[in-house]
Write a protein that holds these residues in place. Sequence first.
Motif, PDB file in Angstrom:
ATOM      1  N   THR A  31       0.851  -1.194   0.000  1.00 17.53           N
ATOM      2  CA  THR A  31       0.000   0.000   0.000  1.00 17.53           C
ATOM      3  C   THR A  31       0.884   1.240   0.000  1.00 17.53           C
ATOM      4  OG1 THR A  31      -0.093  -0.072   2.402  1.00 17.53           O
ATOM      5  CG2 THR A  31      -1.975  -1.010   1.224  1.00 17.53           C
ATOM      6  N   GLN A  32       0.312   2.373  -0.404  1.00 24.31           N
ATOM      7  CA  GLN A  32       1.041   3.643  -0.354  1.00 24.31           C
ATOM      8  C   GLN A  32       0.082   4.776  -0.002  1.00 24.31           C
ATOM      9  OE1 GLN A  32       2.465   4.028  -4.451  1.00 24.31           O
ATOM     10  NE2 GLN A  32       0.731   5.312  -5.013  1.00 24.31           N
ATOM     11  N   GLY A  33       0.627   5.969   0.168  1.00 24.32           N
ATOM     12  CA  GLY A  33      -0.209   7.139   0.436  1.00 24.32           C
ATOM     13  C   GLY A  33      -0.271   7.478   1.913  1.00 24.32           C
ATOM     14  N   ASP A  34      -0.868   8.636   2.189  1.00 25.84           N
ATOM     15  CA  ASP A  34      -0.928   9.178   3.542  1.00 25.84           C
ATOM     16  C   ASP A  34      -1.464   8.186   4.566  1.00 25.84           C
ATOM     17  OD1 ASP A  34       0.014  11.481   2.596  1.00 25.84           O
ATOM     18  OD2 ASP A  34      -1.902  12.575   2.596  1.00 25.84           O
ATOM     19  N   ASN A  35      -2.600   7.593   4.245  1.00 28.40           N
ATOM     20  CA  ASN A  35      -3.214   6.685   5.204  1.00 28.40           C
ATOM     21  C   ASN A  35      -3.047   5.230   4.782  1.00 28.40           C
ATOM     22  OD1 ASN A  35      -4.235   8.953   6.637  1.00 28.40           O
ATOM     23  ND2 ASN A  35      -5.822   9.131   5.069  1.00 28.40           N
ATOM     24  N   LYS A  36      -2.092   5.001   3.881  1.00 29.43           N
ATOM     25  CA  LYS A  36      -1.837   3.644   3.392  1.00 29.43           C
ATOM     26  C   LYS A  36      -3.107   3.046   2.808  1.00 29.43           C
ATOM     27  CE  LYS A  36       2.492   3.087   4.991  1.00 29.43           C
ATOM     28  NZ  LYS A  36       3.467   3.232   3.927  1.00 29.43           N
ATOM     29  N   GLN A  37      -3.864   3.892   2.111  1.00 31.12           N
ATOM     30  CA  GLN A  37      -5.147   3.437   1.587  1.00 31.12           C
ATOM     31  C   GLN A  37      -5.039   2.979   0.138  1.00 31.12           C
ATOM     32  OE1 GLN A  37      -8.004   3.412   3.280  1.00 31.12           O
ATOM     33  NE2 GLN A  37      -7.992   5.011   4.812  1.00 31.12           N
ATOM     34  N   VAL A  38      -3.958   3.384  -0.543  1.00 30.24           N
ATOM     35  CA  VAL A  38      -3.879   3.097  -1.972  1.00 30.24           C
ATOM     36  C   VAL A  38      -3.148   1.774  -2.204  1.00 30.24           C
ATOM     37  CG1 VAL A  38      -3.113   3.960  -4.214  1.00 30.24           C
ATOM     38  CG2 VAL A  38      -3.828   5.567  -2.437  1.00 30.24           C
ATOM     39  N   PRO A  39      -3.827   0.795  -2.810  1.00 30.12           N
ATOM     40  CA  PRO A  39      -3.173  -0.487  -3.050  1.00 30.12           C
ATOM     41  C   PRO A  39      -2.178  -0.399  -4.209  1.00 30.12           C
ATOM     42  CG  PRO A  39      -5.380  -0.514  -3.975  1.00 30.12           C
ATOM     43  CD  PRO A  39      -5.218   0.809  -3.282  1.00 30.12           C
ATOM     44  N   VAL A  40      -1.110  -1.172  -4.111  1.00 28.68           N
ATOM     45  CA  VAL A  40      -0.103  -1.230  -5.171  1.00 28.68           C
ATOM     46  C   VAL A  40       0.115  -2.693  -5.549  1.00 28.68           C
ATOM     47  CG1 VAL A  40       2.279  -0.680  -5.816  1.00 28.68           C
ATOM     48  CG2 VAL A  40       1.050   0.814  -4.231  1.00 28.68           C
ATOM     49  N   LEU A  41       0.037  -2.979  -6.837  1.00 26.20           N
ATOM     50  CA  LEU A  41       0.265  -4.333  -7.330  1.00 26.20           C
ATOM     51  C   LEU A  41       1.721  -4.451  -7.753  1.00 26.20           C
ATOM     52  CD1 LEU A  41      -0.691  -7.129  -8.483  1.00 26.20           C
ATOM     53  CD2 LEU A  41      -1.319  -5.916 -10.556  1.00 26.20           C
ATOM     54  N   GLN A  42       2.448  -5.375  -7.106  1.00 24.95           N
ATOM     55  CA  GLN A  42       3.850  -5.586  -7.456  1.00 24.95           C
ATOM     56  C   GLN A  42       3.931  -6.516  -8.649  1.00 24.95           C
ATOM     57  OE1 GLN A  42       5.992  -3.797  -5.893  1.00 24.95           O
ATOM     58  NE2 GLN A  42       4.654  -3.119  -4.217  1.00 24.95           N
ATOM     59  N   SER A  43       4.908  -6.290  -9.481  1.00 24.88           N
ATOM     60  CA  SER A  43       5.019  -7.135 -10.661  1.00 24.88           C
ATOM     61  C   SER A  43       6.472  -7.473 -10.933  1.00 24.88           C
ATOM     62  CB  SER A  43       4.409  -6.394 -11.849  1.00 24.88           C
ATOM     63  OG  SER A  43       4.960  -6.842 -13.047  1.00 24.88           O
ATOM     64  N   ASN A  44       6.723  -8.699 -11.395  1.00 31.34           N
ATOM     65  CA  ASN A  44       8.097  -9.089 -11.735  1.00 31.34           C
ATOM     66  C   ASN A  44       8.461  -8.617 -13.134  1.00 31.34           C
ATOM     67  OD1 ASN A  44       8.288 -10.506  -9.314  1.00 31.34           O
ATOM     68  ND2 ASN A  44       7.346 -12.308 -10.237  1.00 31.34           N
ATOM     69  N   SER A  45       7.423  -8.476 -13.967  1.00 31.15           N
ATOM     70  CA  SER A  45       7.700  -8.219 -15.382  1.00 31.15           C
ATOM     71  C   SER A  45       7.698  -6.743 -15.749  1.00 31.15           C
ATOM     72  CB  SER A  45       6.663  -8.942 -16.234  1.00 31.15           C
ATOM     73  OG  SER A  45       5.366  -8.606 -15.804  1.00 31.15           O
ATOM     74  N   GLY A  46       7.111  -5.892 -14.914  1.00 32.69           N
ATOM     75  CA  GLY A  46       7.051  -4.481 -15.294  1.00 32.69           C
ATOM     76  C   GLY A  46       6.931  -3.614 -14.067  1.00 32.69           C
ATOM     77  N   PRO A  47       6.652  -2.327 -14.255  1.00 32.77           N
ATOM     78  CA  PRO A  47       6.518  -1.442 -13.102  1.00 32.77           C
ATOM     79  C   PRO A  47       5.259  -1.776 -12.286  1.00 32.77           C
ATOM     80  CG  PRO A  47       5.974  -0.294 -15.147  1.00 32.77           C
ATOM     81  CD  PRO A  47       6.443  -1.653 -15.534  1.00 32.77           C
ATOM     82  N   ALA A  48       5.281  -1.384 -11.016  1.00 36.91           N
ATOM     83  CA  ALA A  48       4.131  -1.621 -10.149  1.00 36.91           C
ATOM     84  C   ALA A  48       2.950  -0.780 -10.631  1.00 36.91           C
ATOM     85  CB  ALA A  48       4.503  -1.254  -8.728  1.00 36.91           C
ATOM     86  N   LEU A  49       1.741  -1.262 -10.325  1.00 38.84           N
ATOM     87  CA  LEU A  49       0.536  -0.502 -10.679  1.00 38.84           C
ATOM     88  C   LEU A  49      -0.140  -0.072  -9.403  1.00 38.84           C
ATOM     89  CD1 LEU A  49      -1.543  -2.391 -13.397  1.00 38.84           C
ATOM     90  CD2 LEU A  49      -0.345  -0.208 -13.617  1.00 38.84           C
ATOM     91  N   SER A  50      -0.633   1.178  -9.351  1.00 36.13           N
ATOM     92  CA  SER A  50      -1.323   1.590  -8.132  1.00 36.13           C
ATOM     93  C   SER A  50      -2.726   2.086  -8.407  1.00 36.13           C
ATOM     94  CB  SER A  50      -0.508   2.657  -7.400  1.00 36.13           C
ATOM     95  OG  SER A  50      -0.391   3.794  -8.204  1.00 36.13           O
ATOM     96  N   GLY A  51      -3.575   1.971  -7.398  1.00 34.60           N
ATOM     97  CA  GLY A  51      -4.969   2.407  -7.506  1.00 34.60           C
ATOM     98  C   GLY A  51      -5.915   1.221  -7.606  1.00 34.60           C
ATOM     99  N   LEU A  52      -6.969   1.253  -6.813  1.00 32.16           N
ATOM    100  CA  LEU A  52      -7.912   0.128  -6.754  1.00 32.16           C
ATOM    101  C   LEU A  52      -8.528  -0.194  -8.116  1.00 32.16           C
ATOM    102  CD1 LEU A  52      -9.509  -1.894  -4.956  1.00 32.16           C
ATOM    103  CD2 LEU A  52     -11.268  -0.133  -4.748  1.00 32.16           C
ATOM    104  N   VAL A  53      -9.044   0.832  -8.806  1.00 32.87           N
ATOM    105  CA  VAL A  53      -9.729   0.601 -10.078  1.00 32.87           C
ATOM    106  C   VAL A  53      -8.733   0.120 -11.139  1.00 32.87           C
ATOM    107  CG1 VAL A  53     -10.968   1.723 -11.961  1.00 32.87           C
ATOM    108  CG2 VAL A  53     -11.579   2.240  -9.589  1.00 32.87           C
ATOM    109  N   THR A  54      -7.557   0.741 -11.155  1.00 33.95           N
ATOM    110  CA  THR A  54      -6.517   0.369 -12.122  1.00 33.95           C
ATOM    111  C   THR A  54      -6.126  -1.091 -11.952  1.00 33.95           C
ATOM    112  OG1 THR A  54      -5.709   2.636 -12.081  1.00 33.95           O
ATOM    113  CG2 THR A  54      -4.184   0.969 -12.907  1.00 33.95           C
ATOM    114  N   ILE A  55      -5.914  -1.502 -10.704  1.00 32.25           N
ATOM    115  CA  ILE A  55      -5.500  -2.883 -10.444  1.00 32.25           C
ATOM    116  C   ILE A  55      -6.645  -3.844 -10.752  1.00 32.25           C
ATOM    117  CG2 ILE A  55      -4.718  -4.506  -8.672  1.00 32.25           C
ATOM    118  CD1 ILE A  55      -3.349  -2.113  -7.283  1.00 32.25           C
ATOM    119  N   ALA A  56      -7.856  -3.504 -10.320  1.00 31.83           N
ATOM    120  CA  ALA A  56      -9.006  -4.383 -10.572  1.00 31.83           C
ATOM    121  C   ALA A  56      -9.207  -4.575 -12.083  1.00 31.83           C
ATOM    122  CB  ALA A  56     -10.268  -3.801  -9.927  1.00 31.83           C
ATOM    123  N   THR A  57      -9.060  -3.486 -12.841  1.00 34.67           N
ATOM    124  CA  THR A  57      -9.190  -3.562 -14.302  1.00 34.67           C
ATOM    125  C   THR A  57      -8.117  -4.481 -14.880  1.00 34.67           C
ATOM    126  OG1 THR A  57     -10.041  -1.310 -14.299  1.00 34.67           O
ATOM    127  CG2 THR A  57      -9.267  -2.144 -16.403  1.00 34.67           C
TER     128      THR A  57
END
Lengths: 175, 217
Positions: free
Chosen positions: A24-50
């Motif tokens: 997670t990241q952000g002020d209140n650790k509310q923003v999820p971050v998806l770690q990836s081996n193949s590329g850069p991490a993705l952040s944001g609930l909607v972005t990751i869910a998509t």
Amino acid sequence: KMALRELSSLEKALGLKKPNKYSTQGDNKQVPVLQSNSGPALSGLVTIATHLVKQANRADLLGESAEHRAVVQQWLEYRVTKVDGCQKEEIKPILKDLNSYLEDKVYLAGNQFTLADTLMYYGVHHIIMDQSVQDKETYVNVTRWFDHVQHYPGVRHHLHPVVILKNRLYTSSHH
Amino acid sequence: MKLFVSEGNPHCLKVLAVLELTGVKCAIQHVIHDEKVVSYLNRPSLPALLLPSGMPLFSANAICRYLGESVGLQCSDLSNQWLEWEATELQPALAQGLHLAVLQGKGPEACRVLQGPLTYLEQSLSKTRTSFLTDDIVSVADVVLWAALYPILSDISLLSGEQTKVQNWFERVGLLAACKSAAQSVLQGKGLNAEVLKTYLQKQPAPPQRRDIQPCN
């Protein structure tokens, strides 16, 4: 942490076998971050869910036409901008918006179940849990939609079922 | 298809710039800020796009995505990430920042509120090797962020001087003919000093102090 539980439920609902790694990241650790081996991490609930939906080859859950996809995106955005972090006095306007919107619809994007329903369901679950029977009758379209979604196969996972008293609801709406 | 827009509204700047960029054919109707176009929403919300099916879209970012997709500009994961960041992180700061700078004349405080998001943008731009946020060609995400930041970034005095990457990117996007003409039509080509921006902000509810807010659950 809420978001991480949602993403793990979504992974299961999508039938993804290998769970992804998150932080997670952000002020209140509310923003999820998806770690990836193949590329850069993705952040944001909607972005990751998509991203997960595409990974599971379920792009149909994002809408089947350009119009449909835009409607899905609009409600996904509504969920993370309006519903998340809302204050007590903002709950009523949100329920009113949803209730009049859902008047002639089964799901948020019309007759087809999409990712917008899953994430909106996760987002409003705590609000619906706290509702009185009267509230459930006032926002009858939201209640009906909520009940559809919580019974949709594979969706509920980490959340408690909310008991909807159908008889009362249906009699009251016929007056 | 019909697009409803109002003057001075940065969200309308987003959709008009993307409309011109994509060349999608669409009727434009100018309305006042409190015109209720989307019947199911409590509060008036602009811009709004009436889709060919008759369904209205009320989110500027969703409208921009739709227009982009109509000409084959699909949003990548990275574009999605920027659009979500714009809506969830940048907008709350901008609402507060614009309120402070334009309605209360508190420029320095507006700067402080926007410091976090602008630093994030600066750091991200320092890491990318492309001319724009996601690619070497401009994306819907670039135009959306540009339009959101237009009132603030067109006023150089509000920049700390450390954000050179942001400034360069902002100027690059602003060179597009679509952006220039949309800025002219929505904000008369002016930034913070546009009278129409002030009128628009006066119609908005006072922004909550998002940072101190605890979520309601």
